[in-house]
Design a protein around this motif. Structure first.
Motif, PDB file in Angstrom:
ATOM      1  N   ILE A  10       0.873  -1.166   0.000  1.00 25.25           N
ATOM      2  CA  ILE A  10       0.000   0.000   0.000  1.00 25.25           C
ATOM      3  C   ILE A  10       0.914   1.221   0.000  1.00 25.25           C
ATOM      4  CG2 ILE A  10      -0.241  -0.035   2.517  1.00 25.25           C
ATOM      5  CD1 ILE A  10      -2.956   1.070   0.010  1.00 25.25           C
ATOM      6  N   ILE A  11       0.685   2.129  -0.932  1.00 25.12           N
ATOM      7  CA  ILE A  11       1.597   3.242  -1.218  1.00 25.12           C
ATOM      8  C   ILE A  11       2.950   2.632  -1.610  1.00 25.12           C
ATOM      9  CG2 ILE A  11       2.458   5.488  -0.470  1.00 25.12           C
ATOM     10  CD1 ILE A  11       0.269   5.672   1.528  1.00 25.12           C
ATOM     11  N   ASN A  12       3.998   2.830  -0.813  1.00 24.44           N
ATOM     12  CA  ASN A  12       5.313   2.304  -1.188  1.00 24.44           C
ATOM     13  C   ASN A  12       5.839   1.261  -0.213  1.00 24.44           C
ATOM     14  OD1 ASN A  12       5.588   4.091  -3.452  1.00 24.44           O
ATOM     15  ND2 ASN A  12       6.009   5.744  -2.013  1.00 24.44           N
ATOM     16  N   ALA A  13       4.993   0.789   0.702  1.00 21.08           N
ATOM     17  CA  ALA A  13       5.457  -0.132   1.734  1.00 21.08           C
ATOM     18  C   ALA A  13       4.575  -1.374   1.777  1.00 21.08           C
ATOM     19  CB  ALA A  13       5.462   0.558   3.097  1.00 21.08           C
ATOM     20  N   VAL A  14       5.112  -2.437   2.369  1.00 21.79           N
ATOM     21  CA  VAL A  14       4.378  -3.678   2.524  1.00 21.79           C
ATOM     22  C   VAL A  14       3.404  -3.529   3.700  1.00 21.79           C
ATOM     23  CG1 VAL A  14       4.577  -6.162   2.859  1.00 21.79           C
ATOM     24  CG2 VAL A  14       6.366  -4.935   1.621  1.00 21.79           C
ATOM     25  N   ASN A  15       2.172  -4.006   3.512  1.00 16.45           N
ATOM     26  CA  ASN A  15       1.136  -3.888   4.537  1.00 16.45           C
ATOM     27  C   ASN A  15       1.545  -4.550   5.851  1.00 16.45           C
ATOM     28  OD1 ASN A  15      -1.405  -5.688   5.657  1.00 16.45           O
ATOM     29  ND2 ASN A  15      -1.941  -3.550   5.320  1.00 16.45           N
ATOM     30  N   GLY A  16       1.227  -3.887   6.962  1.00 21.98           N
ATOM     31  CA  GLY A  16       1.628  -4.390   8.271  1.00 21.98           C
ATOM     32  C   GLY A  16       0.937  -5.666   8.682  1.00 21.98           C
ATOM     33  N   GLY A  17      -0.331  -5.867   8.277  1.00 19.28           N
ATOM     34  CA  GLY A  17      -1.017  -7.102   8.614  1.00 19.28           C
ATOM     35  C   GLY A  17      -0.438  -8.304   7.890  1.00 19.28           C
ATOM     36  N   TYR A  18      -0.074  -8.116   6.622  1.00 19.34           N
ATOM     37  CA  TYR A  18       0.595  -9.177   5.867  1.00 19.34           C
ATOM     38  C   TYR A  18       1.921  -9.539   6.537  1.00 19.34           C
ATOM     39  CZ  TYR A  18       3.764 -10.931   2.216  1.00 19.34           C
ATOM     40  OH  TYR A  18       4.713 -11.634   1.510  1.00 19.34           O
ATOM     41  N   LEU A  19       2.688  -8.531   6.935  1.00 24.37           N
ATOM     42  CA  LEU A  19       3.968  -8.785   7.586  1.00 24.37           C
ATOM     43  C   LEU A  19       3.780  -9.528   8.903  1.00 24.37           C
ATOM     44  CD1 LEU A  19       5.610  -5.308   6.953  1.00 24.37           C
ATOM     45  CD2 LEU A  19       6.311  -7.470   5.903  1.00 24.37           C
ATOM     46  N   LEU A  20       2.738  -9.163   9.648  1.00 23.89           N
ATOM     47  CA  LEU A  20       2.481  -9.844  10.912  1.00 23.89           C
ATOM     48  C   LEU A  20       2.148 -11.310  10.666  1.00 23.89           C
ATOM     49  CD1 LEU A  20       2.411  -9.211  13.916  1.00 23.89           C
ATOM     50  CD2 LEU A  20      -0.031  -8.765  13.709  1.00 23.89           C
ATOM     51  N   ALA A  21       1.429 -11.595   9.575  1.00 23.65           N
ATOM     52  CA  ALA A  21       1.126 -12.985   9.240  1.00 23.65           C
ATOM     53  C   ALA A  21       2.389 -13.756   8.871  1.00 23.65           C
ATOM     54  CB  ALA A  21       0.112 -13.034   8.099  1.00 23.65           C
ATOM     55  N   ASP A  37      -8.520 -18.262   8.712  1.00 29.66           N
ATOM     56  CA  ASP A  37      -7.911 -19.064   9.757  1.00 29.66           C
ATOM     57  C   ASP A  37      -7.200 -18.105  10.698  1.00 29.66           C
ATOM     58  OD1 ASP A  37      -5.604 -18.312   8.419  1.00 29.66           O
ATOM     59  OD2 ASP A  37      -4.775 -20.328   8.267  1.00 29.66           O
ATOM     60  N   PRO A  38      -6.597 -18.594  11.781  1.00 30.55           N
ATOM     61  CA  PRO A  38      -5.965 -17.666  12.735  1.00 30.55           C
ATOM     62  C   PRO A  38      -4.921 -16.753  12.116  1.00 30.55           C
ATOM     63  CG  PRO A  38      -6.267 -19.800  13.763  1.00 30.55           C
ATOM     64  CD  PRO A  38      -6.651 -19.978  12.327  1.00 30.55           C
ATOM     65  N   LEU A  39      -4.121 -17.251  11.158  1.00 28.89           N
ATOM     66  CA  LEU A  39      -3.090 -16.398  10.565  1.00 28.89           C
ATOM     67  C   LEU A  39      -3.697 -15.302   9.687  1.00 28.89           C
ATOM     68  CD1 LEU A  39      -0.169 -18.817   9.629  1.00 28.89           C
ATOM     69  CD2 LEU A  39      -0.203 -17.076  11.409  1.00 28.89           C
ATOM     70  N   SER A  40      -4.761 -15.602   8.969  1.00 22.74           N
ATOM     71  CA  SER A  40      -5.380 -14.561   8.139  1.00 22.74           C
ATOM     72  C   SER A  40      -6.077 -13.507   8.984  1.00 22.74           C
ATOM     73  CB  SER A  40      -6.348 -15.178   7.127  1.00 22.74           C
ATOM     74  OG  SER A  40      -7.493 -15.710   7.756  1.00 22.74           O
ATOM     75  N   LEU A  41      -6.420 -13.841  10.237  1.00 27.37           N
ATOM     76  CA  LEU A  41      -6.986 -12.826  11.132  1.00 27.37           C
ATOM     77  C   LEU A  41      -5.954 -11.738  11.430  1.00 27.37           C
ATOM     78  CD1 LEU A  41      -8.920 -15.062  13.710  1.00 27.37           C
ATOM     79  CD2 LEU A  41      -9.859 -13.808  11.757  1.00 27.37           C
ATOM     80  N   LEU A  42      -4.670 -12.099  11.429  1.00 23.42           N
ATOM     81  CA  LEU A  42      -3.617 -11.107  11.660  1.00 23.42           C
ATOM     82  C   LEU A  42      -3.573 -10.091  10.527  1.00 23.42           C
ATOM     83  CD1 LEU A  42      -0.729 -13.446  12.911  1.00 23.42           C
ATOM     84  CD2 LEU A  42      -2.585 -12.373  14.234  1.00 23.42           C
TER      85      LEU A  42
END
Length: 286
Positions: free
Chosen positions: A43-54, A204-209
């Motif tokens: 999103i914009i120029n950075a990787v989304n934080g929720g994806y990174l948390l997963a 699943d639990p990981l996609s909730l992140l």
């Protein structure tokens, strides 16, 4: 609706979804994992934080004796970019019902030095072993039926730059929280939406992140625009979600000193509160 029927006909299963492929880590040695962060979740120029948390959540699920995240807290130190990254994990404690670990994600700067992007501390357990007793005053968010809500394709891009992540999500936003898209923000700091993965993979639990950090920021409805980078994000996973779309509700009560909080609730198709989160984010004023 036709879109939902199309997704159902080509539904991806857990383990064979774009989300699973793009969060998969390769164990280099015990506690050390390699991954190529996908540009598809930017999103914009950075990787989304929720994806990174997963991504970090998946590495910890491999490193710890328990597979399900119960609570995970992340501090975002520097913006992550698409490309190679290394996740290093440490087992802090193991017990019969809970195990705790920490993990950090690193990338390399242009001069070759290693840069830490995120650091997390998490406790894992077995969601299927939890008792069924539920005593709560929480209620699912009142969101109109999916066919009465709107997707990213129905309005202008909220911010300049990449919005690749929206192509990987099924997002249908509550019209009551879309005043910002019409130049008429409500000032209430609320965002609500139906949420799923675009390929139809069940949650699943990981996609909730991912789900807790995938909606447009509440700052838009407060009347602000631009990037709202996460400083810290804590997620509590309460139970394994039922198949079907999720409902996500996010609220902000206080913006002060250039920072705001976002409190998120995620509800599954069985009307259960499956995840909660709070994050502190920075906003650009003026």
């Amino acid at each position: 609706m036709p879109e939902a029927a199309s997704v159902a006909a080509e539904r991806a299963v857990t383990g064979d979804s774009e989300f699973d492929r793009d969060t998969a880590v390769t164990r280099r040695e015990p506690g050390v994992y390699d991954i190529d962060l996908s540009a598809g979740w930017t999103i914009i120029n950075a990787v989304n934080g929720g994806y990174l948390l997963a991504v970090l959540g998946r590495a910890l699920a491999d490193a710890l004796p328990h597979a399900d995240p119960f609570t995970i807290s992340a501090h975002y130190l520097t913006a992550s970019q698409p490309g190679p990254a290394v996740v290093r994990t440490d087992v802090v404690r193991t017990g019969r019902t809970l195990s705790t670990g920490q993990a950090s994600l690193f990338q390399y700067a242009e001069d070759g030095t290693e840069v830490e992007r995120i650091r997390v501390l998490a406790s894992y357990g077995d969601l299927d072993a939890l008792p069924d007793d539920v005593r709560t005053t929480a209620k699912p968010p009142a969101i109109p039926p999916m066919e009465q809500c709107f997707g990213p394709e129905d309005g202008p891009a909220p911010v300049p730059g990449s919005s690749a992540i929206t192509d990987r999500l099924m997002l249908r936003l509550d019209p009551a929280t879309l005043g910002w898209a019409l130049g008429q923000p409500s000032g209430k700091g609320e965002m609500r939406a139906w949420f799923g993965l675009a390929d139809g993979r069940d949650p699943d639990p990981l996609s909730l992140l991912l789900a807790v950090d995938a909606l447009p920021p509440t700052a838009f409805e407060i009347g602000l625009s631009g990037w709202v980078p996460t400083v810290e994000l804590t997620v509590h996973v309460r139970c394994r979600p039922a198949p079907g779309p999720l409902r996500v509700s996010i609220t902000t009560r206080n913006l002060a000193g250039g920072f705001l909080e976002e409190d998120a609730e995620v509800w599954d198709s069985a009307d259960r509160l499956v995840a909660q989160s709070r994050q502190l984010a920075r906003v650009r004023l003026g």
